[in-house]
Design an enzyme around this catalytic site. Structure first.
Site, PDB file in Angstrom:
ATOM      1  N   GLY A 213       0.389  -1.207   0.092  1.00 30.63           N
ATOM      2  CA  GLY A 213      -0.078   0.242  -0.185  1.00 30.63           C
ATOM      3  C   GLY A 213       0.676   1.430   0.386  1.00 30.63           C
ATOM      4  O   GLY A 213       1.421   1.119  -1.048  1.00 30.63           O
ATOM      5  N   ILE A 214       0.632   2.033   0.670  1.00 29.56           N
ATOM      6  CA  ILE A 214       1.195   3.231   0.890  1.00 29.56           C
ATOM      7  C   ILE A 214       1.302   3.501   2.032  1.00 29.56           C
ATOM      8  O   ILE A 214       0.629   3.083   2.887  1.00 29.56           O
ATOM      9  CB  ILE A 214      -0.155   4.852   0.652  1.00 29.56           C
ATOM     10  CG1 ILE A 214       0.975   5.973   0.166  1.00 29.56           C
ATOM     11  CG2 ILE A 214      -1.179   5.063   1.011  1.00 29.56           C
ATOM     12  CD1 ILE A 214       0.629   6.952  -0.567  1.00 29.56           C
ATOM     13  N   GLY A 215       2.856   4.293   2.577  1.00 34.96           N
ATOM     14  CA  GLY A 215       3.256   4.768   3.717  1.00 34.96           C
ATOM     15  C   GLY A 215       4.316   4.355   4.138  1.00 34.96           C
ATOM     16  O   GLY A 215       5.113   3.430   3.158  1.00 34.96           O
ATOM     17  N   ILE A 217       5.623   1.944   5.785  1.00 34.57           N
ATOM     18  CA  ILE A 217       5.838   0.430   5.717  1.00 34.57           C
ATOM     19  C   ILE A 217       6.566   0.158   4.403  1.00 34.57           C
ATOM     20  O   ILE A 217       6.875  -0.360   4.116  1.00 34.57           O
ATOM     21  CB  ILE A 217       5.237  -0.332   7.243  1.00 34.57           C
ATOM     22  CG1 ILE A 217       5.358  -0.590   8.017  1.00 34.57           C
ATOM     23  CG2 ILE A 217       5.015  -1.711   6.612  1.00 34.57           C
ATOM     24  CD1 ILE A 217       4.470  -0.607   9.146  1.00 34.57           C
ATOM     25  N   GLU A 236      -3.696  -3.568  -5.332  1.00 38.60           N
ATOM     26  CA  GLU A 236      -4.557  -3.056  -5.179  1.00 38.60           C
ATOM     27  C   GLU A 236      -4.168  -1.165  -5.879  1.00 38.60           C
ATOM     28  O   GLU A 236      -5.092  -0.366  -6.592  1.00 38.60           O
ATOM     29  CB  GLU A 236      -5.312  -2.892  -4.036  1.00 38.60           C
ATOM     30  CG  GLU A 236      -5.000  -2.284  -2.707  1.00 38.60           C
ATOM     31  CD  GLU A 236      -5.651  -2.595  -1.848  1.00 38.60           C
ATOM     32  OE1 GLU A 236      -6.363  -1.850  -0.664  1.00 38.60           O
ATOM     33  OE2 GLU A 236      -6.534  -3.767  -1.843  1.00 38.60           O
ATOM     34  N   GLY A 334      -8.997  -3.764   1.373  1.00 38.02           N
ATOM     35  CA  GLY A 334      -8.623  -5.092   0.329  1.00 38.02           C
ATOM     36  C   GLY A 334      -7.477  -6.368   1.383  1.00 38.02           C
ATOM     37  O   GLY A 334      -7.187  -7.512   0.711  1.00 38.02           O
TER      38      GLY A 334
END
Length: 614
Positions: A213-215, A217, A236, A334
């Site tokens: 995802g985003i961020g 981590i 996703e 997701g």
């Protein structure tokens, strides 16, 4: 192109498109059609009780402000911003939990029928096709199911490949309004997230396909994948972190078994640099969430590594990701789709990664019991790995007690004892299980070392209480001769209690190291080295290595590490007692400058290494 656009007016007669009580959909993420929202608010004041559905939105979310509650009632599938979160908390908005892969079915099956979809697209091409650009996700499904489509044509919307096109003839109305896409700047780096990223990267094999995802981590993880080879993307979403890995050829999708050669996503969020990167990029294809997030499609990618986060994880492995107690914070999104897909994937690895604490270190995110009101998003049966800045907890195939020990090991040290005590209140833990894991500061922040021995990868790390069963298996793998040389007699067995005592070591005093071979969730102890601190500040050291690994230098690796630790701790000398016929072990000690000293027992050789200058 101009002749196609000119048949539409820039002023929309909303009363001809929607009526009071209708349900509409708003475009997602970085593709919120703000001009359409503003127009509806200003020019559709007579239309009341409009139900607004959407997922995450990078917007001011003004439609959810209290002053518009007579006009709009929000029903969101994902809580992203403060405005929506406050509206849900105050009862002015609803949150509907649903797997991202299944939201489209709510529209298509008339469970939540849509009267209109308000979306943002790029300019039409010469054939009249407009691209959904950076956000195909559930936008395409909503557009296909809605009675009417209203579009904001934005020249700044990238044109993306894949299943991302709608024909301008499908629009009931549209306006031409240029709008800069909202940006998310890369997160600032921090030591905690860097360590989490390093641990996660260690779980990624060459040839893996990634979902992330985003961020902080994902960004940290991607920064440690620069030396990997032939990685792929089936996710996703993507953010800026993938750009350099794609340009350098690390992500080339060559090893993918589903859509080989292509990065498959449903939306992207990041900076303008990312939006420029996906524009007319044939190597990145955008598809609806119903396709990208479908677990059976995800599983078609061998070695699929899914990387998701959580708000808290209990000691059985239950993952809370959408609420803090009774307060809903985000959504299912997701996560379950990809955890399920990675579980079904050949060689797949579902990973949940999170910092060990919250609220400036005052609250543990590894908890004995989830908070009252909190909902389990990912079940304990789906979780394979939990990663914090203190390591990787491998849960697949572990009992409840073993899971608890694994998770306590990756909890923040200041909460470990309380967590072990809490476990006893609800789950069976034997009386002899009294110790919690302790770290070895001298071993470094990661508490492990990756090493290649004769072309095979191993890890050197501390033994810990979660290794109880592994050490027992290690013991029973030895021949009688190996046991006799190590213990000076042949032990008849190794009970779980004895094994527990041997792995539950106060590493701030004594040292117990192991070299393990880890293949996915399978972990095998190959060698163990220990020293026991004596009252006179000397220590006694010993080793044992699995028979098929002897002669490969594992004992030397352990010896070098323990000498270093003992020197840093100010230990005066190291002493070893070895059977006189155990020539290979004597050779190891002598290679490290251990000297023989007089021993009255001719069957035993005593060796000493002085560590501190007199």
């Amino acid at each position: 192109m101009q002749s196609v656009v000119s048949q539409f007016n820039n002023q929309i007669d909303w009363s001809s498109i929607i009526k009071s009580g209708d349900r509409i959909f708003l475009g997602s993420n970085a593709a919120i059609p703000n001009a359409l929202v503003d127009s509806l608010i200003e020019n559709g004041k007579k239309i009341k009780d409009i139900e607004v559905t959407h997922i995450g939105t990078l917007s001011d979310e003004r439609w959810a402000l209290p002053e518009h509650q007579q006009q709009f009632k929000v029903n969101t599938f994902f809580i992203h911003g403060k405005v929506i979160r406050q509206a849900v908390d105050e009862g002015r908005a609803d949150y509907t939990p649903c797997f991202l892969s299944e939201i489209s079915s709510l529209f298509a099956n008339d469970i939540l029928p849509l009267d209109a979809a308000l979306i943002m697209v790029g300019p039409p091409d010469q054939l009249g096709y407009c691209s959904l650009g950076v956000s195909v996700d559930i936008v395409m499904s909503a557009a296909r199911s809605a009675k009417k489509i209203v579009a904001q044509i934005n020249p700044q919307m990238p044109r993306t490949a894949g299943h991302s096109f709608l024909h301008i003839s499908e629009f009931a109305a549209c306006i031409h309004h240029e709008q800069k896409l909202p940006e998310i700047k890369p997160a600032e780096r921090s030591d905690i997230y860097e360590r989490i990223g390093q641990y996660v990267a260690m779980l990624v094999d060459n040839g893996s396909t990634l979902q992330l995802g985003i961020g902080k981590i994902p960004d940290a993880t991607l920064s440690y994948l620069g030396k990997h080879k032939n990685l792929g993307i089936h996710s996703e979403m993507i953010s800026d972190g993938v750009i350099e890995l794609i340009r350098s050829g690390v992500i080339n999708n060559r090893a993918k078994t589903f859509h080989p050669g292509k990065s498959v996503v449903s939306f992207c969020m990041g900076t303008q640099h990312l939006y420029d990167f996906v524009h007319n990029n044939p190597h990145i294809e955008f598809y609806p969430s119903s396709y990208v997030n479908k677990p059976t499609n995800i599983a078609k990618n061998d070695n699929l590594v899914s990387i998701n986060s959580a708000l808290e994880v209990d000691l059985t492995g239950q993952v809370v990701a959408d609420s803090i107690g009774h307060d809903f914070y985000s959504g299912i999104g997701g996560q379950v789709d990809f955890v399920t897909g990675a579980t079904l994937s050949k060689g797949g690895k579902p990973i949940i990664a999170l910092p060990s604490t919250a609220k400036n270190g005052t609250v543990s995110r590894i908890v004995a019991n989830i908070k009252e009101g909190a909902g389990v998003v990912t079940s304990r049966g789906n979780v394979h790995y939990i990663v914090t800045e203190f390591g990787v907890a491998s849960l697949k195939g572990k009992s409840i007690r073993e899971r608890a020990l694994e998770l306590i090991r990756v909890a923040h040290p200041k909460f470990r004892q309380a967590l072990l005590e809490s476990v006893r209140q609800h789950y069976w833990v034997p009386d002899y299980q009294t110790k919690f894991p302790t770290d070895i500061p001298e071993l470094g922040e990661l508490q492990l070392q990756e090493m290649e021995i004769q072309g095979e990868m191993f890890y050197l790390r501390p033994l810990n209480p979660a290794d109880e069963r592994r050490l027992q298996e290690f013991f029973y793998s030895h021949t009688k001769e190996t046991l006799r040389l190590r213990y000076n007699y042949v032990p008849q067995g190794m009970s779980r209690q004895n094994s527990c005592d041997l792995v539950s070591v106060d590493q701030t005093k004594d040292i117990a190291l192991t070299i393990v071979n880890q293949q996915g969730s399978s972990v095998k102890i190959e060698a163990v080295g220990r020293y026991y601190l004596n009252p006179d500040n000397s220590c006694e050291v010993a080793f044992i290595t699995r028979e098929n690994q002897q002669g490969k230098g594992m004992a030397s690796r352990l010896m070098k590490q323990m000498i270093s630790i003992a020197q840093q701790r100010g230990v005066s000398k190291m002493v070893a007692y070895v059977r006189s016929e155990n020539k290979p072990m004597i050779t190891v000690f002598e290679q490290f400058q251990f000297k023989r000293v007089f021993n009255p027992d001719p069957a035993e050789v005593e060796l000493v290494l002085f560590l501190q200058e007199s």
